[in-house]
Design a protein around this motif. Sequence first.
Motif, PDB file in Angstrom:
ATOM      1  N   GLU A  15      50.988  75.170-102.182  1.00 18.65           N
ATOM      2  CA  GLU A  15      51.600  73.874-102.469  1.00 18.65           C
ATOM      3  C   GLU A  15      52.794  73.616-101.555  1.00 18.65           C
ATOM      4  OE1 GLU A  15      52.384  73.328-106.610  1.00 18.65           O
ATOM      5  OE2 GLU A  15      50.331  73.828-107.210  1.00 18.65           O
ATOM      6  N   PRO A  16      52.537  73.468-100.253  1.00 22.12           N
ATOM      7  CA  PRO A  16      53.626  73.329 -99.282  1.00 22.12           C
ATOM      8  C   PRO A  16      54.497  72.095 -99.482  1.00 22.12           C
ATOM      9  CG  PRO A  16      51.513  72.761 -98.303  1.00 22.12           C
ATOM     10  CD  PRO A  16      51.213  73.381 -99.626  1.00 22.12           C
ATOM     11  N   ASP A  17      53.954  71.049-100.086  1.00 20.79           N
ATOM     12  CA  ASP A  17      54.717  69.811-100.241  1.00 20.79           C
ATOM     13  C   ASP A  17      55.520  69.754-101.540  1.00 20.79           C
ATOM     14  OD1 ASP A  17      53.725  68.827 -97.795  1.00 20.79           O
ATOM     15  OD2 ASP A  17      51.911  68.085 -98.772  1.00 20.79           O
ATOM     16  N   THR A  18      55.415  70.794-102.360  1.00 19.19           N
ATOM     17  CA  THR A  18      56.192  70.832-103.604  1.00 19.19           C
ATOM     18  C   THR A  18      57.667  71.016-103.289  1.00 19.19           C
ATOM     19  OG1 THR A  18      54.343  71.743-104.859  1.00 19.19           O
ATOM     20  CG2 THR A  18      56.536  72.069-105.774  1.00 19.19           C
ATOM     21  N   LYS A  19      58.507  70.307-104.003  1.00 15.32           N
ATOM     22  CA  LYS A  19      59.951  70.375-103.766  1.00 15.32           C
ATOM     23  C   LYS A  19      60.525  71.675-104.328  1.00 15.32           C
ATOM     24  CE  LYS A  19      60.300  65.338-103.994  1.00 15.32           C
ATOM     25  NZ  LYS A  19      58.852  65.164-104.133  1.00 15.32           N
ATOM     26  N   THR A 150      61.035  70.759 -99.048  1.00 18.91           N
ATOM     27  CA  THR A 150      59.778  71.234 -99.623  1.00 18.91           C
ATOM     28  C   THR A 150      59.638  72.737 -99.420  1.00 18.91           C
ATOM     29  OG1 THR A 150      58.527  70.906 -97.579  1.00 18.91           O
ATOM     30  CG2 THR A 150      58.713  69.015 -99.081  1.00 18.91           C
ATOM     31  N   ARG A 151      58.662  73.305-100.104  1.00 18.28           N
ATOM     32  CA  ARG A 151      58.391  74.737 -99.961  1.00 18.28           C
ATOM     33  C   ARG A 151      58.054  75.074 -98.507  1.00 18.28           C
ATOM     34  NH1 ARG A 151      56.771  78.045-104.099  1.00 18.28           N
ATOM     35  NH2 ARG A 151      54.919  78.744-102.947  1.00 18.28           N
ATOM     36  N   ALA A 152      57.282  74.229 -97.860  1.00 20.02           N
ATOM     37  CA  ALA A 152      56.909  74.471 -96.469  1.00 20.02           C
ATOM     38  C   ALA A 152      58.125  74.435 -95.561  1.00 20.02           C
ATOM     39  CB  ALA A 152      55.872  73.448 -96.013  1.00 20.02           C
ATOM     40  N   GLU A 153      59.006  73.454 -95.767  1.00 21.53           N
ATOM     41  CA  GLU A 153      60.205  73.344 -94.941  1.00 21.53           C
ATOM     42  C   GLU A 153      61.115  74.560 -95.132  1.00 21.53           C
ATOM     43  OE1 GLU A 153      60.905  68.504 -94.651  1.00 21.53           O
ATOM     44  OE2 GLU A 153      61.682  69.602 -96.364  1.00 21.53           O
ATOM     45  N   VAL A 154      61.295  74.957 -96.373  1.00 20.45           N
ATOM     46  CA  VAL A 154      62.164  76.106 -96.650  1.00 20.45           C
ATOM     47  C   VAL A 154      61.576  77.386 -96.053  1.00 20.45           C
ATOM     48  CG1 VAL A 154      63.132  77.566 -98.468  1.00 20.45           C
ATOM     49  CG2 VAL A 154      63.172  75.075 -98.705  1.00 20.45           C
ATOM     50  N   ALA A 155      60.259  77.554 -96.171  1.00 20.32           N
ATOM     51  CA  ALA A 155      59.618  78.738 -95.603  1.00 20.32           C
ATOM     52  C   ALA A 155      59.832  78.792 -94.098  1.00 20.32           C
ATOM     53  CB  ALA A 155      58.127  78.743 -95.930  1.00 20.32           C
ATOM     54  N   SER A 156      59.713  77.646 -93.435  1.00 21.08           N
ATOM     55  CA  SER A 156      59.899  77.578 -91.986  1.00 21.08           C
ATOM     56  C   SER A 156      61.340  77.898 -91.599  1.00 21.08           C
ATOM     57  CB  SER A 156      59.514  76.184 -91.478  1.00 21.08           C
ATOM     58  OG  SER A 156      59.730  76.066 -90.090  1.00 21.08           O
ATOM     59  N   VAL A 157      62.294  77.320 -92.325  1.00 24.77           N
ATOM     60  CA  VAL A 157      63.710  77.555 -92.027  1.00 24.77           C
ATOM     61  C   VAL A 157      64.082  79.013 -92.278  1.00 24.77           C
ATOM     62  CG1 VAL A 157      66.073  77.000 -92.721  1.00 24.77           C
ATOM     63  CG2 VAL A 157      64.409  75.167 -92.409  1.00 24.77           C
ATOM     64  N   LEU A 158      63.576  79.609 -93.354  1.00 23.93           N
ATOM     65  CA  LEU A 158      63.895  81.007 -93.652  1.00 23.93           C
ATOM     66  C   LEU A 158      63.341  81.947 -92.585  1.00 23.93           C
ATOM     67  CD1 LEU A 158      63.429  81.351 -97.531  1.00 23.93           C
ATOM     68  CD2 LEU A 158      65.543  81.120 -96.230  1.00 23.93           C
ATOM     69  N   ALA A 159      62.155  81.628 -92.074  1.00 29.54           N
ATOM     70  CA  ALA A 159      61.578  82.463 -91.015  1.00 29.54           C
ATOM     71  C   ALA A 159      62.472  82.426 -89.766  1.00 29.54           C
ATOM     72  CB  ALA A 159      60.169  81.985 -90.684  1.00 29.54           C
ATOM     73  N   ARG A 160      62.953  81.247 -89.425  1.00 32.58           N
ATOM     74  CA  ARG A 160      63.858  81.126 -88.269  1.00 32.58           C
ATOM     75  C   ARG A 160      65.191  81.803 -88.558  1.00 32.58           C
ATOM     76  NH1 ARG A 160      62.853  74.668 -87.790  1.00 32.58           N
ATOM     77  NH2 ARG A 160      60.618  74.721 -87.294  1.00 32.58           N
ATOM     78  N   MET A 161      65.661  81.672 -89.789  1.00 31.05           N
ATOM     79  CA  MET A 161      66.929  82.292 -90.166  1.00 31.05           C
ATOM     80  C   MET A 161      66.863  83.803 -90.020  1.00 31.05           C
ATOM     81  SD  MET A 161      68.707  82.500 -93.925  1.00 31.05           S
ATOM     82  CE  MET A 161      67.639  83.914 -94.317  1.00 31.05           C
ATOM     83  N   LEU A 162      65.788  84.410 -90.490  1.00 37.65           N
ATOM     84  CA  LEU A 162      65.634  85.864 -90.399  1.00 37.65           C
ATOM     85  C   LEU A 162      65.564  86.315 -88.937  1.00 37.65           C
ATOM     86  CD1 LEU A 162      63.090  86.472 -93.304  1.00 37.65           C
ATOM     87  CD2 LEU A 162      65.510  87.070 -93.276  1.00 37.65           C
TER      88      LEU A 162
END
Length: 207
Positions: A15-19, A150-162
């Motif tokens: 559910e990538p578009d879920t907030k 969204t879940r997708a946006e946060v996942a992408s940002v966290l990957a870059r953050m790490l």
Amino acid sequence: VAEGLMSGTGNYRFEPDTKLTRAMLVALLYRCSGDDLGDNWKKTSQFTDVKADKYYAEAVEWAYRNDIVSGYSAKIFRPDGNITRQEMCKVIDGYLSYRGCALERGGSCKKLFSDYKKIGSWALSSVEAMVAAGLISGSDGKMNPGGNATRAEVASVLARMLAYEESVTPEPEPTVPSTPDPTEPAEPTTEPTTAPTEAPTEPPVET
């Protein structure tokens, strides 16, 4: 998902578009840190709307203690509120500072986004630092700071953050073996010769 920070929502769905909520983001960062309040957490929270039995309670307390979040007021955190993109920037910026990987300041994204003026003054420095570091970007010339992450946006940002955190964390210095003090006498390396253990052969007795 591969890092074990996020999982699906069931039935093999992400559910990538879920907030994402504010509590969810803080819980994710708590996992990223590897910290554990353990016995230092007294099962109470600074915020009256964060109940001790909630899965995110310890994470919120950890984030508050380390100046990663401050809440909407001294007593209100709004854990179930959807987190906005500028709030996400503010929280992640605080997390990186806590980890000793503070983002550089000085850049401006005024010319990048047509909705630049909609970025809150309290979040502007964090948004600009995140953009300059390549941790977040806009879409169609807009930052959409008040939009929900969204879940997708946060996942992408966290990957870059790490990846960013790993790139700026210095490698531990190799351990140099100690050398003996040249002024001290060297220890003997061989054992001293011991006396023979067998008795000498006696001459035969004459009969």
